[in-house]
Design a protein around this motif. Structure first.
Motif, short mmCIF file in Angstrom:
data_model
loop_
_atom_site.label_atom_id
_atom_site.label_comp_id
_atom_site.label_asym_id
_atom_site.label_seq_id
_atom_site.Cartn_x
_atom_site.Cartn_y
_atom_site.Cartn_z
N GLY A 1 0.83 -1.20 0.00
CA GLY A 1 0.00 0.00 0.00
C GLY A 1 0.87 1.25 0.00
N TRP A 2 0.46 2.22 -0.79
CA TRP A 2 1.18 3.49 -0.92
C TRP A 2 0.41 4.53 -0.13
N LEU A 3 0.98 4.96 0.98
CA LEU A 3 0.31 5.92 1.86
C LEU A 3 1.14 7.20 1.98
N THR A 4 0.44 8.28 2.15
CA THR A 4 1.10 9.56 2.45
C THR A 4 0.60 10.02 3.83
N GLY A 5 -0.53 10.72 3.83
CA GLY A 5 -1.09 11.18 5.09
C GLY A 5 -0.24 12.24 5.76
N TRP A 6 -0.58 12.54 6.99
CA TRP A 6 0.12 13.61 7.72
C TRP A 6 1.64 13.40 7.76
N GLU B 1 -12.01 -5.24 -3.08
CA GLU B 1 -12.06 -4.39 -4.28
C GLU B 1 -12.80 -3.11 -3.92
N ARG B 2 -12.59 -2.07 -4.67
CA ARG B 2 -13.33 -0.84 -4.47
C ARG B 2 -13.74 -0.31 -5.83
N PRO B 3 -14.69 0.62 -5.87
CA PRO B 3 -15.15 1.08 -7.18
C PRO B 3 -14.00 1.63 -8.01
N ARG B 4 -13.99 1.31 -9.27
CA ARG B 4 -12.96 1.81 -10.19
C ARG B 4 -13.61 2.76 -11.18
N PRO B 5 -12.82 3.67 -11.74
CA PRO B 5 -13.39 4.62 -12.70
C PRO B 5 -14.01 3.90 -13.90
C1 LIG Z 1 0.33 9.56 -3.69
C2 LIG Z 1 -0.68 8.65 -3.05
C3 LIG Z 1 -0.91 8.74 -1.70
C4 LIG Z 1 -1.86 7.92 -1.07
N1 LIG Z 1 -2.06 8.05 0.25
C5 LIG Z 1 -3.00 7.31 0.86
C6 LIG Z 1 -3.23 7.45 2.24
O1 LIG Z 1 -2.57 8.22 2.93
N2 LIG Z 1 -4.22 6.70 2.80
C7 LIG Z 1 -4.97 5.83 2.04
O2 LIG Z 1 -5.86 5.18 2.60
N3 LIG Z 1 -4.74 5.66 0.74
C8 LIG Z 1 -3.79 6.38 0.12
N4 LIG Z 1 -3.56 6.22 -1.21
C9 LIG Z 1 -4.37 5.22 -1.94
C10 LIG Z 1 -3.79 3.82 -1.81
O3 LIG Z 1 -2.43 3.81 -2.21
C11 LIG Z 1 -4.52 2.79 -2.69
O4 LIG Z 1 -4.71 3.29 -3.97
C12 LIG Z 1 -5.84 2.41 -2.11
O5 LIG Z 1 -5.65 1.92 -0.81
C13 LIG Z 1 -6.54 1.33 -2.96
O6 LIG Z 1 -5.67 0.34 -3.30
P1 LIG Z 1 -5.83 -0.43 -4.69
O7 LIG Z 1 -5.99 0.65 -5.73
O8 LIG Z 1 -4.58 -1.21 -4.82
O9 LIG Z 1 -7.05 -1.28 -4.55
C14 LIG Z 1 -2.59 6.99 -1.85
C15 LIG Z 1 -2.32 6.88 -3.21
C16 LIG Z 1 -1.38 7.69 -3.80
C17 LIG Z 1 -1.12 7.56 -5.29
#
Ligand SMILES: Cc1cc2nc3c(=O)[nH]c(=O)nc-3n(C[C@H](O)[C@H](O)[C@H](O)COP(=O)(O)O)c2cc1C
Length: 160
Positions: free
Chosen positions: A107-112, A145-149
């Motif tokens: 998972g790619w997260l940013t957040g605070w 899964e979650r909704p996709r465009p």
């Molecule tokens: C730059 C960037 C930052 C993201 N930051 C978060 C985040 O902080 N928290 C979060 O729940 N998802 C964040 N996402 C979305 C998740 O990476 C991911 O797309 C989402 O959990 C769904 O996963 P999937 O598309 O693989 O199903 C971020 C995506 C990107 C591209």
């Protein structure tokens, strides 16, 4: 981990600048990361409540493996900054694809934590930014899964 990161290093990169870096946070440093997040959060928000602090610890400890991806643009290059930042995003996506191809989930997260100055300086050098915290592990349950465009809203045929 090296196999996954080697794939990330093979990312489209105009000018061969490698405008990205990766910092692995080993398991025995995750508590130090949690402490850093807590201290940085309290410094920015002195009135932080218990749940907010817990969220910082939860963030630092989720998933067994953590890679911090940095956008590291080369200043003064003739390659536009925009392209270098695009390459950093692509490198993270390559990393995620490699992890998934090997049977892991990521998972790619940013957040605070991504946007706080103290956290940034703990990982990034001058001119660098945290592009994402990439958490990796073995899925404990089937991924939801979650909704996709809608394809037709996103994809069009050029016709002029
Ligand atoms: C730059 C960037 C930052 C993201 N930051 C978060 C985040 O902080 N928290 C979060 O729940 N998802 C964040 N996402 C979305 C998740 O990476 C991911 O797309 C989402 O959990 C769904 O996963 P999937 O598309 O693989 O199903 C971020 C995506 C990107 C591209």
């Amino acid at each position: 981990m090296r196999e996954i990161l080697e794939v990330a290093l093979r990312t489209p990169d105009h000018g061969k600048l490698a405008p990205w870096r990766f910092v692995i946070v080993p398991a025995d440093k995750r508590s130090a990361l949690a402490d850093l997040l807590e201290a940085s959060y309290r410094a920015e928000k002195p009135d932080a409540g218990r749940l907010e602090i817990e969220a910082m610890h939860q963030f630092a400890h989720q998933a067994p493996t953590l890679v911090v991806a940095l956008s590291a643009p080369v200043e003064g290059s003739k390659i536009p900054l925009w392209e270098q930042e695009l390459s950093a995003g692509a490198a993270i996506m390559n990393l995620l694809h490699a992890a998934h191809a090997l049977g892991f989930a990521g998972g790619w997260l940013t957040g605070w934590p991504c946007y706080n100055g103290d956290v940034r300086t703990a990982f990034a050098g001058e001119g660098e930014r945290i592009a994402g915290f990439v958490f990796l592990g073995t899925p404990g349950k089937p991924l939801e899964e979650r909704p996709r465009p809608d394809y037709d809203k996103i994809v069009s045929i050029w016709d002029r």
